[in-house]
Design a protein around this motif. Structure first.
Motif, PDB file in Angstrom:
ATOM      1  N   ALA A  33      15.964   7.469  38.475  1.00 16.65           N
ATOM      2  CA  ALA A  33      17.230   7.122  39.141  1.00 16.65           C
ATOM      3  C   ALA A  33      18.346   8.100  38.805  1.00 16.65           C
ATOM      4  CB  ALA A  33      17.638   5.700  38.758  1.00 16.65           C
ATOM      5  N   ARG A  34      18.235   8.803  37.693  1.00 12.95           N
ATOM      6  CA  ARG A  34      19.334   9.696  37.286  1.00 12.95           C
ATOM      7  C   ARG A  34      19.533  10.840  38.262  1.00 12.95           C
ATOM      8  NH1 ARG A  34      17.386  14.215  34.015  1.00 12.95           N
ATOM      9  NH2 ARG A  34      15.132  14.075  33.987  1.00 12.95           N
ATOM     10  N   PHE A  35      18.597  11.017  39.199  1.00  8.52           N
ATOM     11  CA  PHE A  35      18.768  12.064  40.211  1.00  8.52           C
ATOM     12  C   PHE A  35      19.596  11.585  41.408  1.00  8.52           C
ATOM     13  CE2 PHE A  35      15.170  13.373  37.688  1.00  8.52           C
ATOM     14  CZ  PHE A  35      15.517  14.683  37.408  1.00  8.52           C
ATOM     15  N   ALA A  36      20.148  10.399  41.311  1.00  9.36           N
ATOM     16  CA  ALA A  36      21.011   9.875  42.386  1.00  9.36           C
ATOM     17  C   ALA A  36      22.251  10.755  42.531  1.00  9.36           C
ATOM     18  CB  ALA A  36      21.423   8.436  42.059  1.00  9.36           C
ATOM     19  N   PRO A  37      22.823  10.787  43.733  1.00  7.92           N
ATOM     20  CA  PRO A  37      24.031  11.589  43.942  1.00  7.92           C
ATOM     21  C   PRO A  37      25.276  10.882  43.420  1.00  7.92           C
ATOM     22  CG  PRO A  37      23.487  10.412  45.951  1.00  7.92           C
ATOM     23  CD  PRO A  37      22.404  10.075  44.958  1.00  7.92           C
ATOM     24  N   SER A  38      26.297  11.681  43.104  1.00 10.34           N
ATOM     25  CA  SER A  38      27.614  11.110  42.749  1.00 10.34           C
ATOM     26  C   SER A  38      28.666  12.159  43.070  1.00 10.34           C
ATOM     27  CB  SER A  38      27.660  10.728  41.262  1.00 10.34           C
ATOM     28  OG  SER A  38      27.383  11.850  40.442  1.00 10.34           O
ATOM     29  N   GLY A  39      29.887  11.706  43.334  1.00  7.33           N
ATOM     30  CA  GLY A  39      30.954  12.637  43.687  1.00  7.33           C
ATOM     31  C   GLY A  39      31.129  13.700  42.608  1.00  7.33           C
ATOM     32  N   GLY A  40      31.076  14.988  43.002  1.00  7.22           N
ATOM     33  CA  GLY A  40      31.215  16.083  42.039  1.00  7.22           C
ATOM     34  C   GLY A  40      30.100  16.109  41.005  1.00  7.22           C
ATOM     35  N   ASN A  41      29.039  15.377  41.270  1.00  5.86           N
ATOM     36  CA  ASN A  41      27.896  15.265  40.346  1.00  5.86           C
ATOM     37  C   ASN A  41      28.346  14.808  38.954  1.00  5.86           C
ATOM     38  OD1 ASN A  41      25.167  15.298  39.695  1.00  5.86           O
ATOM     39  ND2 ASN A  41      25.172  17.471  39.121  1.00  5.86           N
ATOM     40  N   ARG A  42      29.326  13.911  38.927  1.00 14.48           N
ATOM     41  CA  ARG A  42      29.886  13.464  37.646  1.00 14.48           C
ATOM     42  C   ARG A  42      28.963  12.513  36.879  1.00 14.48           C
ATOM     43  NH1 ARG A  42      33.799  16.125  35.181  1.00 14.48           N
ATOM     44  NH2 ARG A  42      34.876  17.304  36.775  1.00 14.48           N
ATOM     45  N   GLN A  43      28.124  11.781  37.602  1.00 13.31           N
ATOM     46  CA  GLN A  43      27.172  10.858  36.947  1.00 13.31           C
ATOM     47  C   GLN A  43      27.889   9.946  35.953  1.00 13.31           C
ATOM     48  OE1 GLN A  43      23.674  13.383  35.660  1.00 13.31           O
ATOM     49  NE2 GLN A  43      24.899  14.943  36.722  1.00 13.31           N
ATOM     50  N   ALA A  44      28.968   9.343  36.454  1.00 12.01           N
ATOM     51  CA  ALA A  44      29.843   8.564  35.547  1.00 12.01           C
ATOM     52  C   ALA A  44      29.332   7.144  35.327  1.00 12.01           C
ATOM     53  CB  ALA A  44      31.259   8.546  36.126  1.00 12.01           C
ATOM     54  N   TRP A  45      28.035   7.039  35.114  1.00 13.91           N
ATOM     55  CA  TRP A  45      27.454   5.716  34.887  1.00 13.91           C
ATOM     56  C   TRP A  45      26.919   5.597  33.477  1.00 13.91           C
ATOM     57  CZ3 TRP A  45      25.127   8.476  39.238  1.00 13.91           C
ATOM     58  CH2 TRP A  45      24.053   9.306  38.873  1.00 13.91           C
ATOM     59  N   LYS A  46      26.765   4.368  33.054  1.00 16.98           N
ATOM     60  CA  LYS A  46      26.083   4.074  31.804  1.00 16.98           C
ATOM     61  C   LYS A  46      25.336   2.762  31.989  1.00 16.98           C
ATOM     62  CE  LYS A  46      26.710   3.320  26.865  1.00 16.98           C
ATOM     63  NZ  LYS A  46      25.575   4.119  26.371  1.00 16.98           N
ATOM     64  N   VAL A  47      24.185   2.686  31.336  1.00 15.02           N
ATOM     65  CA  VAL A  47      23.361   1.477  31.446  1.00 15.02           C
ATOM     66  C   VAL A  47      23.205   0.865  30.069  1.00 15.02           C
ATOM     67  CG1 VAL A  47      21.022   0.639  31.945  1.00 15.02           C
ATOM     68  CG2 VAL A  47      22.074   2.363  33.430  1.00 15.02           C
ATOM     69  N   ILE A  48      23.408  -0.431  29.982  1.00 15.85           N
ATOM     70  CA  ILE A  48      23.095  -1.143  28.735  1.00 15.85           C
ATOM     71  C   ILE A  48      21.894  -2.052  29.017  1.00 15.85           C
ATOM     72  CG2 ILE A  48      23.930  -2.740  26.972  1.00 15.85           C
ATOM     73  CD1 ILE A  48      26.749  -1.771  27.491  1.00 15.85           C
ATOM     74  N   VAL A  49      20.828  -1.818  28.270  1.00 15.46           N
ATOM     75  CA  VAL A  49      19.628  -2.653  28.390  1.00 15.46           C
ATOM     76  C   VAL A  49      19.850  -3.836  27.455  1.00 15.46           C
ATOM     77  CG1 VAL A  49      17.109  -2.715  28.186  1.00 15.46           C
ATOM     78  CG2 VAL A  49      18.264  -0.552  28.762  1.00 15.46           C
ATOM     79  N   VAL A  50      20.063  -5.003  28.038  1.00 14.02           N
ATOM     80  CA  VAL A  50      20.434  -6.160  27.211  1.00 14.02           C
ATOM     81  C   VAL A  50      19.173  -6.930  26.821  1.00 14.02           C
ATOM     82  CG1 VAL A  50      21.860  -8.221  27.029  1.00 14.02           C
ATOM     83  CG2 VAL A  50      22.635  -6.294  28.436  1.00 14.02           C
ATOM     84  N   LYS A  51      18.917  -6.935  25.524  1.00 14.29           N
ATOM     85  CA  LYS A  51      17.707  -7.593  25.015  1.00 14.29           C
ATOM     86  C   LYS A  51      18.029  -8.825  24.174  1.00 14.29           C
ATOM     87  CE  LYS A  51      14.836  -3.484  24.864  1.00 14.29           C
ATOM     88  NZ  LYS A  51      13.659  -2.944  24.200  1.00 14.29           N
ATOM     89  N   ASP A  52      19.134  -8.783  23.471  1.00 16.70           N
ATOM     90  CA  ASP A  52      19.492  -9.843  22.534  1.00 16.70           C
ATOM     91  C   ASP A  52      19.633 -11.196  23.265  1.00 16.70           C
ATOM     92  OD1 ASP A  52      20.661 -10.688  19.840  1.00 16.70           O
ATOM     93  OD2 ASP A  52      22.229 -11.281  21.259  1.00 16.70           O
ATOM     94  N   PRO A  53      18.872 -12.224  22.839  1.00 17.60           N
ATOM     95  CA  PRO A  53      18.892 -13.507  23.566  1.00 17.60           C
ATOM     96  C   PRO A  53      20.281 -14.149  23.611  1.00 17.60           C
ATOM     97  CG  PRO A  53      17.051 -13.430  22.020  1.00 17.60           C
ATOM     98  CD  PRO A  53      17.880 -12.212  21.743  1.00 17.60           C
ATOM     99  N   ALA A  54      21.055 -14.011  22.539  1.00 13.06           N
ATOM    100  CA  ALA A  54      22.385 -14.638  22.532  1.00 13.06           C
ATOM    101  C   ALA A  54      23.299 -13.936  23.545  1.00 13.06           C
ATOM    102  CB  ALA A  54      22.984 -14.581  21.130  1.00 13.06           C
TER     103      ALA A  54
END
Ligand SMILES: Cc1cc2nc3c(=O)[nH]c(=O)nc-3n(C[C@H](O)[C@H](O)[C@H](O)COP(=O)(O)O)c2cc1C
Length: 231
Positions: A33-54
């Motif tokens: 997915a990191r090859f997705a386009p973004s304005g100016g190729n800024r890739q201004a995303w972040k992903v948090i993989v949420v594992k903690d049950p609480a």
């Protein structure tokens, strides 16, 4: 998977088998997915993989807040949170819904009630300093900034489909952004773009016949009210 088939069959999946999804599979999805386009190729995303049950339980509860509002507005015949809408009717629908306890007044649906138990829960963030929001200064609702983030989310879903997984992109948590950001330690400048649930499809989640409008309904020639664009 054939690209055309993938585009035509990647639907929202909200029912999953109990099979866990290995971290290396999730990593592969993000790596594609990191090859997705973004304005100016800024890739201004972040992903948090949420594992903690609480944490997951907290996110589920916050999701349910937005989801019950969504259901209330929809049952009043409104398009929930449409930028252009009847705000009075929206307020009245929310008021009616708040009079009963939302969790008992309506069936909130298995997916929402069990969001904490989905095999993979990804929270998607955007860095406001990295979005080329060309419509930022227009005197209307702004739309363009999200276009630098959401293709990435869609690419995650396409990649998941290609791996035999299914999933859905969700936005209800954004209603509770004020609470989600501190809960996940998200610093200033970052905002919540949505969350994705992923897993191996079960039940109705395996059906892939999607209902979408034909091209003639949304494509016209030369003018908005021009003749439908046809092959
Ligand atoms: C911007 C956006 C927000 C969405 N938010 C939610 C959500 O909060 N919860 C949810 O269950 N589905 C959500 N969806 C999934 C849509 O409901 C789904 O894509 C649409 O109904 C088409 O479903 P189908 O692919 O099964 O035909 C969202 C989709 C998009 C693109």
């Amino acid at each position: 998977m054939d690209l055309d088939l993938a585009l035509r069959t990647t639907g929202a999946v909200r029912e999953f088998t109990g099979d866990p999804v290995a971290d290396d599979v999730v990593y592969r999805l993000l790596d594609a997915a990191r090859f997705a386009p973004s304005g100016g190729n800024r890739q201004a995303w972040k992903v948090i993989v949420v594992k903690d049950p609480a944490l997951r339980a907290r996110l589920r509860d916050l999701y349910l807040v937005g989801w019950s509002e969504y259901l209330a507005m929809r049952s009043a015949g409104l398009v929930p949170w449409a930028p252009v809408t009847d705000r009075d009717a929206e307020g009245a629908a929310l008021q009616r819904a708040s009079q009963g306890s939302p969790r008992t007044a309506v069936n909130l649906g298995d997916f929402a009630e069990h969001l904490d138990r989905v095999p993979v829960l990804l929270v998607l963030l955007a860095d406001l300093r990295g979005l080329a929001a060309a419509d930022r200064d227009l005197p209307r609702y702004t739309l363009v900034g999200g276009a630098s983030i959401y293709p990435f989310a869609w690419s995650i879903l396409l990649a998941a489909h290609g791996e035999g997984l299914g999933g859905v992109f969700t936005t209800m948590l954004v209603r509770s952004e004020d609470e989600v950001l501190p809960a996940l330690g998200i610093p200033e400048g970052w905002v919540l773009a949505g969350a994705l649930a992923l897993g191996y499809p079960a039940g109705a989640g395996r059906a892939t016949r999607l209902r979408r409008e034909p091209v003639e309904r949304f494509a016209s020639t030369d003018r908005f009210d021009g003749p439908p664009f046809a092959a």
